[in-house]
Design a protein around this motif. Structure first.
Motif: not given
Length: 183
Positions: A6-10, A84-88
């Motif tokens: 599992y890759n949380r980033d992906t 960073g997720q919010l910014a994306a």
């Protein structure tokens, strides 16, 4: 059970794309993205941040939160990933034209945390980040401190200089061009 590959980033990138598409297509007007469990144990590790791991049963991320000031460098990396997720998501919505502006101008993204300080489980000065114009309902480009509330003390906002400073959270800037209120 989380699969070993599992890759949380992906997963986060896919979820941001799906949320942006759902809002862009007007399939929904409300979305909730939860990046970690409320108890603070998951995610157990964020290997893509190179935090060094932990041998504690509570996992790497939870263990770092309990370090207090000694863990602020690592905690800043974790908080940076979340912002960073919010910014994306904000960037995806800002790139979507809508009448009178962009999807971000007509949206409100809210980011919160379950605790202000993980080492003490303090909850008295939890910051919330609001991004977007909410269809013109919000003035942006400012930090709002609500003042006194039941249980507050003169030092309730003293934690604002810990871990990640507001100036470092560039994704917290609202899309509005209105100026901040006079002090």
């Amino acid at each position: 059970m989380v699969p070993p590959d599992y890759n949380r980033d992906t997963h986060a990138n896919i979820m941001i794309d799906l949320v942006a598409l759902a809002l862009q297509c007007d399939l929904t007007r409300a979305v909730s993205l939860v990046w970690a469990d409320h108890g603070g144990s998951a995610p157990y590790a964020m290997p893509y941040l190179n935090l060094g791991g932990s041998d504690l049963a509570i996992g790497e991320v939870h263990a770092i939160a309990h370090l207090g000031p000694d863990g602020y460098d690592k905690k800043s990396k974790i908080d940076g990933w979340y912002t960073g997720q919010l910014a994306a998501l904000a960037q995806a919505l800002d790139a979507t034209p809508e009448s009178g502006g962009t999807a971000l101008d007509n949206s409100l993204l809210v980011m919160g945390n379950a605790q202000a300080e993980g080492s003490t489980h303090r909850v008295d000065d939890i910051p919330f980040v609001l991004v977007g114009g909410a269809g013109g309902a919000l003035r942006g480009g400012r930090i709002v401190r609500p003042g006194a509330w039941p249980g507050s003390t003169p030092s309730s906002w003293s934690g604002a200089t810990r871990a990640v400073s507001p100036s470092d959270l560039t994704s917290t800037t609202l899309s509005s061009t209105q100026s901040a209120p006079a002090a």
